[in-house]
Design a protein around this motif. Structure first.
Motif, PDB file in Angstrom:
ATOM      1  N   THR A  45      -8.855 -32.796 -22.725  1.00  0.00           N
ATOM      2  CA  THR A  45      -7.342 -32.047 -21.863  1.00  0.00           C
ATOM      3  C   THR A  45      -7.993 -31.140 -20.436  1.00  0.00           C
ATOM      4  OG1 THR A  45      -7.291 -30.588 -22.264  1.00  0.00           O
ATOM      5  CG2 THR A  45      -6.050 -31.746 -23.306  1.00  0.00           C
ATOM      6  N   LEU A  46      -9.328 -30.838 -20.614  1.00  0.00           N
ATOM      7  CA  LEU A  46     -10.207 -30.830 -19.367  1.00  0.00           C
ATOM      8  C   LEU A  46     -11.274 -31.034 -18.567  1.00  0.00           C
ATOM      9  CD1 LEU A  46     -12.139 -27.706 -22.120  1.00  0.00           C
ATOM     10  CD2 LEU A  46     -10.413 -27.365 -20.160  1.00  0.00           C
ATOM     11  N   ASN A  47     -11.138 -30.871 -17.182  1.00  0.00           N
ATOM     12  CA  ASN A  47     -11.873 -31.718 -16.834  1.00  0.00           C
ATOM     13  C   ASN A  47     -13.031 -30.851 -15.994  1.00  0.00           C
ATOM     14  OD1 ASN A  47     -12.618 -34.009 -14.852  1.00  0.00           O
ATOM     15  ND2 ASN A  47     -10.853 -33.445 -13.052  1.00  0.00           N
ATOM     16  N   LEU A  48     -14.098 -30.874 -16.502  1.00  0.00           N
ATOM     17  CA  LEU A  48     -14.547 -29.918 -16.230  1.00  0.00           C
ATOM     18  C   LEU A  48     -16.122 -30.820 -15.342  1.00  0.00           C
ATOM     19  CD1 LEU A  48     -15.682 -28.088 -19.730  1.00  0.00           C
ATOM     20  CD2 LEU A  48     -13.770 -27.259 -17.605  1.00  0.00           C
ATOM     21  N   GLY A  49     -16.840 -30.064 -14.715  1.00  0.00           N
ATOM     22  CA  GLY A  49     -18.128 -30.643 -14.060  1.00  0.00           C
ATOM     23  C   GLY A  49     -18.842 -29.784 -14.320  1.00  0.00           C
ATOM     24  N   GLY A  77     -32.886 -34.923 -21.946  1.00  0.00           N
ATOM     25  CA  GLY A  77     -30.934 -33.837 -22.170  1.00  0.00           C
ATOM     26  C   GLY A  77     -30.848 -34.611 -22.495  1.00  0.00           C
ATOM     27  N   ILE A  78     -29.706 -34.567 -23.003  1.00  0.00           N
ATOM     28  CA  ILE A  78     -28.285 -35.165 -23.585  1.00  0.00           C
ATOM     29  C   ILE A  78     -27.432 -35.176 -22.609  1.00  0.00           C
ATOM     30  CG2 ILE A  78     -27.391 -33.462 -25.017  1.00  0.00           C
ATOM     31  CD1 ILE A  78     -26.236 -35.255 -27.004  1.00  0.00           C
ATOM     32  N   ILE A  79     -26.820 -36.366 -21.871  1.00  0.00           N
ATOM     33  CA  ILE A  79     -25.907 -36.369 -20.654  1.00  0.00           C
ATOM     34  C   ILE A  79     -24.228 -35.623 -21.593  1.00  0.00           C
ATOM     35  CG2 ILE A  79     -24.325 -36.584 -18.972  1.00  0.00           C
ATOM     36  CD1 ILE A  79     -27.857 -38.760 -18.863  1.00  0.00           C
ATOM     37  N   ALA A  80     -24.091 -34.689 -21.017  1.00  0.00           N
ATOM     38  CA  ALA A  80     -22.593 -34.094 -21.889  1.00  0.00           C
ATOM     39  C   ALA A  80     -21.240 -34.883 -21.769  1.00  0.00           C
ATOM     40  CB  ALA A  80     -22.318 -32.307 -21.679  1.00  0.00           C
ATOM     41  N   GLY A  81     -21.305 -35.123 -20.626  1.00  0.00           N
ATOM     42  CA  GLY A  81     -19.796 -35.656 -20.645  1.00  0.00           C
ATOM     43  C   GLY A  81     -19.363 -37.506 -20.955  1.00  0.00           C
ATOM     44  N   PRO A  82     -20.774 -37.874 -20.903  1.00  0.00           N
ATOM     45  CA  PRO A  82     -21.116 -39.453 -21.322  1.00  0.00           C
ATOM     46  C   PRO A  82     -21.100 -39.533 -23.098  1.00  0.00           C
ATOM     47  CG  PRO A  82     -22.155 -39.280 -18.590  1.00  0.00           C
ATOM     48  CD  PRO A  82     -22.041 -38.228 -19.579  1.00  0.00           C
TER      49      PRO A  82
END
Length: 210
Positions: free
Chosen positions: A117-121, A68-73
């Motif tokens: 600009t988006l702080n997504l969880g 899996g590719i961890i999106a945020g990092p």
């Protein structure tokens, strides 16, 4: 003088070679997953099953067929179109995507550059059959093989910035929780665990972090 020692690459497969390239050419962050798409170990921050440019050689000690590719990092937002209906819905609302696309066993993954600009969880449903992989959530990356089928690249297009109409939809779907978060109020004995959990959940929904 210092000597860099690399591990013996006794195991080399297409997915391991691809994972190594993703990390070292794109600075993506990966986790190994089992055939059921669940992580093979702890993949959260500091977890042993988290691979980046500091430990990518360790990939070659694994015997996995999927990552899996961890999106945020990885500085990505990945749109998961789960089926044909979701693909048609997305095309109707936003047009035919021209960014990097991966084929999944049932649908498509659309890769976009993360919008700062988006702080997504974690992953969230934004339309019927459409999920978002952001933050510490992950998406299965090609050429992984899972029990549900195989993953492959539909194209090798550059990964584009997140289109503004999509960003607007994400802002609409991720409004922070404005409910009052109690601070400093005493917690009655006998209900501390439940109340602390509820306060932590409200803080998370409000966009606070530890």
């Amino acid at each position: 003088f210092p000597v860099t020692i690399r591990l013996n690459h006794t195991t080399t497969t297409n997915i391991l070679n691809a994972a190594y390239a993703y990390i070292n050419q794109h600075a993506w962050v990966l986790c190994a997953v089992n055939a059921d798409k669940k992580p093979a170990g702890s993949w959260s921050v500091g977890g042993s099953n988290r691979y980046d440019d500091t430990n990518s050689d360790q990939l070659f000690t694994l015997s996995t067929e999927a990552f899996g590719i961890i999106a945020g990092p990885s500085r990505l937002i990945i749109i998961d179109l789960d089926n044909d209906e979701a693909i048609r819905l997305w095309a109707t609302k936003f047009g035919i995507p021209t960014t990097r696309i991966a084929n999944t066993p049932r649908g498509r993954h659309l890769y976009y550059q993360a919008d700062q600009t988006l702080n997504l969880g974690p992953s969230t449903s934004i339309l019927p059959g459409v999920d978002v992989r952001a933050g510490e959530s992950y998406a299965i990356i090609p050429p992984s093989q899972t029990s549900g089928g195989s993953y492959s690249w539909a194209n090798q297009n550059p990964i584009e910035p997140l289109p503004e109409p999509v960003a607007s939809l994400l802002r609409e779907k991720h409004q922070p929780d404005k409910r009052h978060i109690p601070d400093g109020e005493p917690i009655p004995e006998g209900s501390r665990n439940d109340e602390l959990w509820n306060r932590a959940l409200r803080a998370y929904r409000a966009g606070l972090s530890t």
